[in-house]
Write an enzyme that holds these catalytic residues in place. Sequence first.
Site, PDB file in Angstrom:
ATOM      1  N   GLU A 109      -5.083  -4.084  11.396  1.00  0.00           N
ATOM      2  CA  GLU A 109      -4.429  -3.616  10.911  1.00  0.00           C
ATOM      3  C   GLU A 109      -4.032  -2.864  12.520  1.00  0.00           C
ATOM      4  O   GLU A 109      -5.561  -1.962  12.379  1.00  0.00           O
ATOM      5  CB  GLU A 109      -4.538  -2.533   9.817  1.00  0.00           C
ATOM      6  CG  GLU A 109      -3.978  -2.957   8.639  1.00  0.00           C
ATOM      7  CD  GLU A 109      -3.583  -2.263   7.571  1.00  0.00           C
ATOM      8  OE1 GLU A 109      -2.226  -2.551   6.642  1.00  0.00           O
ATOM      9  OE2 GLU A 109      -3.729  -0.806   7.524  1.00  0.00           O
ATOM     10  N   GLY A 149       3.013   2.260  11.099  1.00  0.00           N
ATOM     11  CA  GLY A 149       3.856   3.217  10.304  1.00  0.00           C
ATOM     12  C   GLY A 149       4.482   4.028  11.832  1.00  0.00           C
ATOM     13  O   GLY A 149       5.180   4.415  11.917  1.00  0.00           O
ATOM     14  N   GLU A 184      -6.583   4.860   8.191  1.00  0.00           N
ATOM     15  CA  GLU A 184      -6.434   6.357   7.813  1.00  0.00           C
ATOM     16  C   GLU A 184      -7.584   7.206   7.264  1.00  0.00           C
ATOM     17  O   GLU A 184      -7.371   8.035   6.715  1.00  0.00           O
ATOM     18  CB  GLU A 184      -5.032   6.442   6.656  1.00  0.00           C
ATOM     19  CG  GLU A 184      -4.473   6.829   7.108  1.00  0.00           C
ATOM     20  CD  GLU A 184      -2.843   6.039   6.683  1.00  0.00           C
ATOM     21  OE1 GLU A 184      -2.776   5.758   5.855  1.00  0.00           O
ATOM     22  OE2 GLU A 184      -1.844   4.902   7.346  1.00  0.00           O
ATOM     23  N   HIS A 207      -9.536   1.527   5.445  1.00  0.00           N
ATOM     24  CA  HIS A 207      -7.573   1.770   5.680  1.00  0.00           C
ATOM     25  C   HIS A 207      -8.373   2.503   6.822  1.00  0.00           C
ATOM     26  O   HIS A 207      -8.814   3.236   6.858  1.00  0.00           O
ATOM     27  CB  HIS A 207      -6.521   1.896   4.567  1.00  0.00           C
ATOM     28  CG  HIS A 207      -5.565   1.921   5.463  1.00  0.00           C
ATOM     29  ND1 HIS A 207      -5.010   2.810   6.470  1.00  0.00           N
ATOM     30  CD2 HIS A 207      -4.869   1.455   4.909  1.00  0.00           C
ATOM     31  CE1 HIS A 207      -3.596   2.923   6.356  1.00  0.00           C
ATOM     32  NE2 HIS A 207      -3.710   1.704   5.558  1.00  0.00           N
ATOM     33  N   GLY A 222       2.838  -1.497   4.357  1.00  0.00           N
ATOM     34  CA  GLY A 222       2.889   0.287   4.001  1.00  0.00           C
ATOM     35  C   GLY A 222       4.449   0.667   3.420  1.00  0.00           C
ATOM     36  O   GLY A 222       4.459   0.744   2.281  1.00  0.00           O
ATOM     37  N   GLY A 223       5.188   1.553   4.053  1.00  0.00           N
ATOM     38  CA  GLY A 223       6.387   1.943   4.115  1.00  0.00           C
ATOM     39  C   GLY A 223       7.509   1.229   3.322  1.00  0.00           C
ATOM     40  O   GLY A 223       8.154   1.604   2.246  1.00  0.00           O
ATOM     41  N   SER A 239       3.745  -1.402  10.641  1.00  0.00           N
ATOM     42  CA  SER A 239       5.062  -2.036  10.410  1.00  0.00           C
ATOM     43  C   SER A 239       5.154  -3.476   9.847  1.00  0.00           C
ATOM     44  O   SER A 239       5.963  -4.244  10.696  1.00  0.00           O
ATOM     45  CB  SER A 239       5.409  -2.026  11.677  1.00  0.00           C
ATOM     46  OG  SER A 239       5.008  -0.305  12.433  1.00  0.00           O
ATOM     47  N   ASN A 281       0.899  -0.690  -0.312  1.00  0.00           N
ATOM     48  CA  ASN A 281      -0.315  -0.051  -0.303  1.00  0.00           C
ATOM     49  C   ASN A 281       1.050   1.149   0.220  1.00  0.00           C
ATOM     50  O   ASN A 281       1.604   1.475   1.181  1.00  0.00           O
ATOM     51  CB  ASN A 281      -0.618   0.334   1.416  1.00  0.00           C
ATOM     52  CG  ASN A 281      -1.548   1.276   1.088  1.00  0.00           C
ATOM     53  OD1 ASN A 281      -1.782   2.057   0.244  1.00  0.00           O
ATOM     54  ND2 ASN A 281      -2.104   1.881   2.841  1.00  0.00           N
ATOM     55  N   TRP A 282       0.988   2.030  -1.166  1.00  0.00           N
ATOM     56  CA  TRP A 282       2.180   2.879  -1.421  1.00  0.00           C
ATOM     57  C   TRP A 282       1.472   4.157  -1.065  1.00  0.00           C
ATOM     58  O   TRP A 282       2.356   5.455  -0.529  1.00  0.00           O
ATOM     59  CB  TRP A 282       2.065   3.328  -2.681  1.00  0.00           C
ATOM     60  CG  TRP A 282       3.631   2.158  -3.619  1.00  0.00           C
ATOM     61  CD1 TRP A 282       3.512   1.148  -2.755  1.00  0.00           C
ATOM     62  CD2 TRP A 282       3.400   2.438  -4.707  1.00  0.00           C
ATOM     63  NE1 TRP A 282       4.594   0.539  -3.992  1.00  0.00           N
ATOM     64  CE2 TRP A 282       4.719   1.642  -5.022  1.00  0.00           C
ATOM     65  CE3 TRP A 282       3.496   3.359  -5.874  1.00  0.00           C
ATOM     66  CZ2 TRP A 282       5.011   0.453  -6.052  1.00  0.00           C
ATOM     67  CZ3 TRP A 282       3.848   2.842  -7.317  1.00  0.00           C
ATOM     68  CH2 TRP A 282       4.591   1.869  -7.788  1.00  0.00           C
ATOM     69  N   LYS A 283      -0.023   4.263   0.188  1.00  0.00           N
ATOM     70  CA  LYS A 283      -0.239   5.506   0.146  1.00  0.00           C
ATOM     71  C   LYS A 283      -0.481   6.752  -0.386  1.00  0.00           C
ATOM     72  O   LYS A 283      -0.122   6.468  -1.409  1.00  0.00           O
ATOM     73  CB  LYS A 283       0.105   5.878   2.401  1.00  0.00           C
ATOM     74  CG  LYS A 283      -0.207   4.775   2.422  1.00  0.00           C
ATOM     75  CD  LYS A 283       0.371   4.506   4.056  1.00  0.00           C
ATOM     76  CE  LYS A 283       0.004   3.331   4.638  1.00  0.00           C
ATOM     77  NZ  LYS A 283      -0.126   3.474   6.558  1.00  0.00           N
TER      78      LYS A 283
END
Length: 250
Positions: free
Chosen positions: A167, A173, A99, A97, A233-234, A212, A10-12
């Site tokens: 999640e 993150g 976010e 998600h 993610g990251g 993470s 997930n590149w966000k």
Amino acid sequence: SGRRPLVAGNWKMNGTRASIQVVEAIRERLSPDLAARIDVLICPPATLIGSCVAAAAGSPIAIGGQNLHARPSGAFTGSISAEMLADLGAKYVIVGHSERRAYHHETDDGVHAKALGARRAGLCGIICVGETIEEREQGRALDIVRAQLAIGLPKGATAADTVIAYEPVWAIGSGRTPTPRDIAEVHASLREMLDKLVGDEAQKIRILYGGSVKPGNAKELLSVDNVDGALVGGASLVAEDFLGICAAYS
Ligand code: G2H
């Protein structure tokens, strides 16, 4: 378990056209052996879906969206429907998600509507659930994620149209992750809830862990019972890190 693992990036809100080289690098370096055993997915920002689909064409890499509007079309300025994502060649879409829930006021009912939209367009919806740190400290984590699942999951969901992602909000993150025991407890509870909601199909629906995940902890997290892959993610922004996580299954 018989469930085929899914490693999803997930590149966000990260990436420009130059980032297509991340997909190209994953494509070049993902071993056929591994690709035969796991599903690999990248969810770039909507602006890059078309070019990432082109970059992944003919490879085992699937491309997905990070969000959708529940309706197929209409006067919803700035929004993108499941049909539009499918038209670009997307196969999956992330739904609810944390976010989106936190910054865009998405509710469990909204998640339900979006999951129905994904199914309508033939996309596989990745429905996200997860508790906040306050909810965990109050001992309410299981109640929260079970309720999110019960409301969010469309009736008659199948493994073909649905993936669940657990999640924990506090692990996103942050570099903090739950213990394997905590993850096992939540995933078992979600599996049990799935069984109540969709019966036997519950054994086929994949439940990912997200928050993470890194090459260094992937093996430990992904070997937990009822964990059928990762939402990353990251670490999905760098091909080497993403491949390092996939390698947990080699
Ligand atoms: C959780 C996850 C990907 P990260 O949001 O969806 O992000 O791996 O950066 O914690």
